[in-house]
Design a protein around this motif. Sequence first.
Motif, mmCIF file in Angstrom:
data_model
loop_
_atom_site.group_PDB
_atom_site.id
_atom_site.type_symbol
_atom_site.label_atom_id
_atom_site.label_comp_id
_atom_site.label_asym_id
_atom_site.label_seq_id
_atom_site.Cartn_x
_atom_site.Cartn_y
_atom_site.Cartn_z
ATOM 1 N N VAL A 162 0.840 -1.203 0.000
ATOM 2 C CA VAL A 162 0.000 0.000 0.000
ATOM 3 C C VAL A 162 0.876 1.253 0.000
ATOM 4 C CG1 VAL A 162 -1.487 1.404 1.504
ATOM 5 C CG2 VAL A 162 -2.102 -0.975 1.009
ATOM 6 N N LEU A 163 1.905 1.244 0.822
ATOM 7 C CA LEU A 163 2.785 2.412 0.915
ATOM 8 C C LEU A 163 3.568 2.632 -0.378
ATOM 9 C CD1 LEU A 163 3.918 1.925 4.606
ATOM 10 C CD2 LEU A 163 2.941 4.044 3.691
ATOM 11 N N ASP A 165 2.722 1.640 -3.370
ATOM 12 C CA ASP A 165 1.746 2.047 -4.381
ATOM 13 C C ASP A 165 1.448 3.535 -4.281
ATOM 14 O OD1 ASP A 165 1.148 0.035 -6.100
ATOM 15 O OD2 ASP A 165 -0.881 -0.306 -5.377
ATOM 16 N N GLY A 166 1.120 3.964 -3.079
ATOM 17 C CA GLY A 166 0.818 5.387 -2.876
ATOM 18 C C GLY A 166 2.013 6.259 -3.197
ATOM 19 N N LEU A 167 3.183 5.792 -2.780
ATOM 20 C CA LEU A 167 4.424 6.508 -3.083
ATOM 21 C C LEU A 167 4.605 6.655 -4.587
ATOM 22 C CD1 LEU A 167 7.228 7.478 -1.846
ATOM 23 C CD2 LEU A 167 8.054 5.189 -2.368
ATOM 24 N N VAL A 169 2.322 6.540 -7.062
ATOM 25 C CA VAL A 169 1.356 7.450 -7.679
ATOM 26 C C VAL A 169 1.733 8.905 -7.409
ATOM 27 C CG1 VAL A 169 -1.046 8.229 -7.678
ATOM 28 C CG2 VAL A 169 -0.533 5.782 -7.610
ATOM 29 N N SER A 170 2.022 9.222 -6.161
ATOM 30 C CA SER A 170 2.303 10.629 -5.843
ATOM 31 C C SER A 170 3.594 11.097 -6.522
ATOM 32 C CB SER A 170 2.368 10.849 -4.331
ATOM 33 O OG SER A 170 3.455 10.135 -3.776
ATOM 34 N N TRP A 171 4.593 10.224 -6.569
ATOM 35 C CA TRP A 171 5.831 10.635 -7.225
ATOM 36 C C TRP A 171 5.640 10.801 -8.731
ATOM 37 C CZ3 TRP A 171 9.250 9.032 -10.985
ATOM 38 C CH2 TRP A 171 10.448 9.753 -11.053
ATOM 39 N N TYR B 131 -3.666 17.426 -1.256
ATOM 40 C CA TYR B 131 -2.751 17.739 -0.145
ATOM 41 C C TYR B 131 -3.301 18.897 0.695
ATOM 42 C CZ TYR B 131 0.540 14.840 -2.780
ATOM 43 O OH TYR B 131 1.140 13.806 -3.456
ATOM 44 N N VAL B 162 -0.965 9.532 0.465
ATOM 45 C CA VAL B 162 -0.284 8.325 -0.004
ATOM 46 C C VAL B 162 -0.977 7.078 0.547
ATOM 47 C CG1 VAL B 162 1.805 6.951 0.355
ATOM 48 C CG2 VAL B 162 1.996 9.315 -0.466
ATOM 49 N N ASP B 165 -4.461 6.657 -1.062
ATOM 50 C CA ASP B 165 -4.276 6.213 -2.444
ATOM 51 C C ASP B 165 -3.959 4.723 -2.508
ATOM 52 O OD1 ASP B 165 -4.826 8.172 -4.235
ATOM 53 O OD2 ASP B 165 -2.770 8.528 -4.853
ATOM 54 N N GLY B 166 -2.978 4.319 -1.722
ATOM 55 C CA GLY B 166 -2.603 2.904 -1.710
ATOM 56 C C GLY B 166 -3.749 2.026 -1.239
#
Lengths: 198, 198
Positions: A162-163, A165-167, A169-171, B131, B162, B165-166
């Motif tokens: 999960v982390l 994945d979120g990382l 997308v945001s990056w 954000y 994040v 999202d994940g």
Amino acid sequence: MPRIPAAERRAALVQAALRVVATQGVAAATTRAIVAEAGMSLASFHYAFSSRDELMHELISFVVAHEEAAVLPGPYGDASLRDIIRAGLQRYADLLRADPLREQAMLELTQQALRSEGMEPLARLQYDHYYTLAAAALTTAAEHTGTSWILPVEEVARLLVVLTDGLTVSWLVDRDDAAAASVMDFAADALAGLGRQS
Amino acid sequence: MPRIPAAERRAALVQAALRVVATQGVAAATTRAIVAEAGMSLASFHYAFSSRDELMHELISFVVAHEEAAVLPGPYGDASLRDIIRAGLQRYADLLRADPLREQAMLELTQQALRSEGMEPLARLQYDHYYTLAAAALTTAAEHTGTSWILPVEEVARLLVVLTDGLTVSWLVDRDDAAAASVMDFAADALAGLGRQS
DNA sequence: GTCTATAAAGTGATAGAC
DNA sequence: GTCTATCACTTTATAGAC
């Protein structure tokens, strides 16, 4: 073009499709674009595959099977659990920076699978694979540091996925390396907090 | 069809496009599918918009502007920071369960923007908006519990985004409510750990 | 087996009647 | 302003020559 076994032709087309999806997105991965990338004629496509859907199906199966556990493995030394996790995340981030389009393609393929009739199981398979890889890496890391997880490792694995994945997308959206580093620091601290000396 | 001001027609088409994207995905959002959903003729589309690209541009702007801060607000009472965050995440998860296709559409639109020439700034705007909403909610939550963040609130906000999202991606793939609850527990614990009594 | 040529259907966009 | 009809093009898929 010489006579190439159908199996090889299929593999070559899958590889070409992956390159097209990565560089131009799923929407641009038409049969024409794929055969052009593979250096074949359009008819060869339908000799190897009965339909474009069949190729997309095989493409997703392929990326699922070949996704490597790039996150945690690495030289452990006598690093702490926290530092092992942080270094693993960094390796993933480096991979992402080196080839952002590839990770973007993975996300697109997942969503493509979720939208395509009968392909949802492939997306589930893809994520099961991620969870398995993450769990294996987390288990190894815990063993090397003499810690044990206070939650089932499968749950910790899901958190890691999960982390990341979120990382990702945001990056991909803002390409902010400093913000990504902050997220990875947090993730490593929080995940390591789920380990106890045993 | 009666004579409708162009502005109204544009708004109606954007709404229709959003419904089509949510129910059938971006790929299915053709001009014909959109006008059918809006109950208009194909020509009306090009009377209101000069191109399909212009509509997609306006659609993304629209969803960005109207995305609500569904995560944290709620009755606070004398709940702890951890419980406020956990409850906020639960409200988001309930929203996701109630209308999964909408969140899936948001993800698709983000990726569409990232792939479309000249639309990347819209994706960045979308996440800046997330954000900002998250930071505002986190600030309010901290004030109500007499805590202060040990990191800049913008960084905590990014972590929250994040994590959601994940959470969204993994839940969309396997619809595992128990796993999602576990992720939310972790997220609430970890984020609350970034607050200190002041 | 591999090609060229083409069918059949769908796409965004426009012309022109009303 | 709104429609029908249609253009020009692209798509997947196939037929048929070699």
